[in-house]
Write a protein that holds these residues in place. Structure first.
Motif, PDB file in Angstrom:
ATOM      1  N   GLY A  11       0.718  -1.127  -0.115  1.00 40.67           N
ATOM      2  CA  GLY A  11       0.072   0.036  -0.048  1.00 40.67           C
ATOM      3  C   GLY A  11       0.945   1.081  -0.177  1.00 40.67           C
ATOM      4  N   ILE A  12       1.988   1.232  -0.521  1.00 42.16           N
ATOM      5  CA  ILE A  12       2.896   2.419  -0.357  1.00 42.16           C
ATOM      6  C   ILE A  12       3.075   2.819  -1.908  1.00 42.16           C
ATOM      7  CG2 ILE A  12       5.382   3.354  -0.148  1.00 42.16           C
ATOM      8  CD1 ILE A  12       5.695   1.104   2.094  1.00 42.16           C
ATOM      9  N   ASN A  13       2.812   4.316  -1.945  1.00 36.18           N
ATOM     10  CA  ASN A  13       2.778   4.925  -3.154  1.00 36.18           C
ATOM     11  C   ASN A  13       4.261   4.911  -3.945  1.00 36.18           C
ATOM     12  OD1 ASN A  13       0.123   5.911  -2.953  1.00 36.18           O
ATOM     13  ND2 ASN A  13       0.981   7.082  -1.288  1.00 36.18           N
ATOM     14  N   ILE A  14       4.335   4.832  -5.159  1.00 33.90           N
ATOM     15  CA  ILE A  14       5.561   4.484  -5.944  1.00 33.90           C
ATOM     16  C   ILE A  14       6.133   5.472  -6.723  1.00 33.90           C
ATOM     17  CG2 ILE A  14       7.299   2.860  -7.040  1.00 33.90           C
ATOM     18  CD1 ILE A  14       6.611   1.895  -4.478  1.00 33.90           C
ATOM     19  N   ASN A  15       7.032   6.148  -6.706  1.00 31.10           N
ATOM     20  CA  ASN A  15       7.656   6.725  -8.032  1.00 31.10           C
ATOM     21  C   ASN A  15       9.056   6.040  -8.457  1.00 31.10           C
ATOM     22  OD1 ASN A  15       9.167   8.560  -9.381  1.00 31.10           O
ATOM     23  ND2 ASN A  15       8.840  10.282  -8.218  1.00 31.10           N
ATOM     24  N   ALA A  16       8.687   5.461  -9.576  1.00 30.46           N
ATOM     25  CA  ALA A  16       9.597   4.509 -10.515  1.00 30.46           C
ATOM     26  C   ALA A  16      10.719   5.647 -11.073  1.00 30.46           C
ATOM     27  CB  ALA A  16       9.192   3.590 -11.513  1.00 30.46           C
ATOM     28  N   THR A  17      11.894   5.530 -10.534  1.00 34.91           N
ATOM     29  CA  THR A  17      12.731   6.751 -11.135  1.00 34.91           C
ATOM     30  C   THR A  17      13.862   6.284 -12.122  1.00 34.91           C
ATOM     31  OG1 THR A  17      14.014   8.617 -10.559  1.00 34.91           O
ATOM     32  CG2 THR A  17      14.445   6.847  -9.150  1.00 34.91           C
ATOM     33  N   LEU A  18      14.755   7.214 -12.567  1.00 33.71           N
ATOM     34  CA  LEU A  18      15.787   6.729 -13.656  1.00 33.71           C
ATOM     35  C   LEU A  18      15.400   6.067 -14.694  1.00 33.71           C
ATOM     36  CD1 LEU A  18      18.819   6.264 -11.359  1.00 33.71           C
ATOM     37  CD2 LEU A  18      18.469   8.159 -13.127  1.00 33.71           C
ATOM     38  N   VAL A  19      14.116   6.380 -15.437  1.00 33.27           N
ATOM     39  CA  VAL A  19      13.397   5.461 -16.418  1.00 33.27           C
ATOM     40  C   VAL A  19      13.841   6.394 -17.810  1.00 33.27           C
ATOM     41  CG1 VAL A  19      11.484   5.005 -17.564  1.00 33.27           C
ATOM     42  CG2 VAL A  19      11.537   4.832 -15.323  1.00 33.27           C
ATOM     43  N   PHE A  20      14.425   5.559 -18.554  1.00 31.95           N
ATOM     44  CA  PHE A  20      14.869   6.135 -19.847  1.00 31.95           C
ATOM     45  C   PHE A  20      14.268   5.134 -20.857  1.00 31.95           C
ATOM     46  CE2 PHE A  20      18.222   7.092 -16.935  1.00 31.95           C
ATOM     47  CZ  PHE A  20      18.504   8.657 -17.225  1.00 31.95           C
ATOM     48  N   SER A  21      14.080   3.867 -20.965  1.00 32.49           N
ATOM     49  CA  SER A  21      13.575   3.376 -22.010  1.00 32.49           C
ATOM     50  C   SER A  21      12.071   2.616 -21.941  1.00 32.49           C
ATOM     51  CB  SER A  21      14.481   1.872 -22.149  1.00 32.49           C
ATOM     52  OG  SER A  21      14.017   0.971 -20.829  1.00 32.49           O
ATOM     53  N   PRO A  22      11.529   2.396 -22.966  1.00 35.94           N
ATOM     54  CA  PRO A  22       9.895   1.808 -22.969  1.00 35.94           C
ATOM     55  C   PRO A  22       9.768   0.679 -22.197  1.00 35.94           C
ATOM     56  CG  PRO A  22      10.510   2.645 -25.165  1.00 35.94           C
ATOM     57  CD  PRO A  22      11.913   2.651 -24.403  1.00 35.94           C
ATOM     58  N   ASN A  23      11.037  -0.119 -22.159  1.00 37.88           N
ATOM     59  CA  ASN A  23      11.019  -1.480 -21.437  1.00 37.88           C
ATOM     60  C   ASN A  23      10.978  -1.243 -19.908  1.00 37.88           C
ATOM     61  OD1 ASN A  23      11.403  -4.156 -21.047  1.00 37.88           O
ATOM     62  ND2 ASN A  23      13.406  -3.932 -20.399  1.00 37.88           N
ATOM     63  N   GLN A  24      11.845  -0.364 -19.490  1.00 38.17           N
ATOM     64  CA  GLN A  24      11.968   0.107 -17.937  1.00 38.17           C
ATOM     65  C   GLN A  24      10.354   0.418 -17.517  1.00 38.17           C
ATOM     66  OE1 GLN A  24      15.395   2.887 -18.268  1.00 38.17           O
ATOM     67  NE2 GLN A  24      15.622   1.983 -16.087  1.00 38.17           N
TER      68      GLN A  24
END
Length: 317
Positions: free
Chosen positions: A142-155
């Motif tokens: 139940g923790i809100n997530i910020n996925a960071t250092l995303v450069f590619s569509p796959n990531q």
């Protein structure tokens, strides 16, 4: 859902003054931070009392206590926005040295979350193998997530899949870095007479399209690394090109200043097929995007690790 503007900056003086004004004016409804932002903030005199109080603690403990206090303050300023359902999130990143340690990342994220004790905190996790495992576990809790250092569509797709394992009551953003592509590739593009300053926002819109196609109302694209270093471009260049519905733009202070009094208009929404047509010129120009994605990710990780290490060294007794 319209475009959100978050501020990509933090120090306590700013939080107590200008940040409140930006939130109250309705321009800003969230905040992001990263190791480099904290490294710069902690050089300021406003933290002297904290450092006196924390004498005898390890550099990491000192950093964490101050960071937790600042993020709590940001969350409290944003609380009304959050309760109105208008974002209201403040993001804090896990120790960048845990980049390949899924268990360490989960443990640190849970510790930060328990210390901060605010529902409107987002924990930032880098988008790699260890990170996806951590995102999934934290989202399920139940923790809100910020996925960071995303450069590619796959990531982006891997991060989205991980976050979507959590309940619909949590929110997630996928932080797509933008300007670093242009700074890296512009010299090569210029040599081939190809348009400069396009790859960053085209790549970002392609990923945005993919995220939107998945149809998760609680997971959005966040456009990060939106500061402009090229003097010939307007400071709000990436805002002009990435002001898209159901997305977030996190902006450094100089860009916030630039847009403060402007009427922002929705950007032209490029279709993926048009972006792919442009990108098809890159391979003949000697640009391998898979290689570029990996290099930019590695450079980003290194920059955050160095900023974090430098900051810890600077606050030793």
């Amino acid at each position: 859902m319209s475009t959100s503007i978050w501020v990509d900056y933090l120090d306590r003086e700013f939080l107590q003054g200008e940040f409140k004004d930006l939130v109250n004016s309705g321009l800003v409804n969230g905040l992001t931070s990263n190791p480099a932002i904290f490294a710069n903030a902690l050089k300021k005199d406003i933290y002297k009392e904290d450092f006196e109080r924390l004498k005898g603690k390890s550099p990491k403990e000192k950093y964490e206590e101050i960071a937790v206090k600042d993020i709590q303050l940001a969350c409290d300023i944003l609380k009304d926005k959050y309760e109105e359902g208008d974002d209201g999130y403040a993001s804090i990143e896990v120790d960048p040295r845990l980049i390949n340690d899924a268990k360490g990342t989960i443990d640190e994220a849970l510790r930060l979350y328990d210390k901060i004790q605010r529902d409107n905190v987002m924990i930032k996790i880098p988008a790699n193998e260890a990170g996806y495992k951590a995102m999934e576990e934290l989202a399920k809790r139940g923790i809100n997530i910020n996925a960071t250092l995303v450069f590619s569509p796959n990531q982006a797709m891997r991060a989205l899949e991980a976050i979507s394992k959590g309940p619909r009551t949590i929110d997630g953003v996928i932080s797509i870095f933008v300007s670093r592509f242009d700074r890296k590739l512009n010299p090569q593009l210029a040599m081939q007479n190809l348009a400069k300053d396009r790859v960053g926002f085209f790549n970002a819109i392609k990923i945005y399209n993919q995220i939107e196609e998945k149809g998760h109302p609680n997971i959005r694209a966040l456009f990060a690394s939106t500061g402009v270093k090229q003097e010939y471009l307007p400071k709000d260049y990436y805002v002009q090109n990435l002001y898209l519905p159901h997305s977030v733009l996190t902006l450094p202070l100089d860009v916030i200043e630039e847009i403060k009094d402007k009427e922002l208009e929705e950007s032209f929404h490029f279709q993926t097929k048009h972006i792919d047509a442009f990108m098809s010129f890159l391979t003949p120009a000697g640009i391998n995007m898979q290689k570029v994605y990996q290099e930019l990710f590695d450079e980003g990780v290194k920059a955050f690790e160095e900023a974090f290490e430098g900051m810890l060294n600077s606050i030793k007794e």
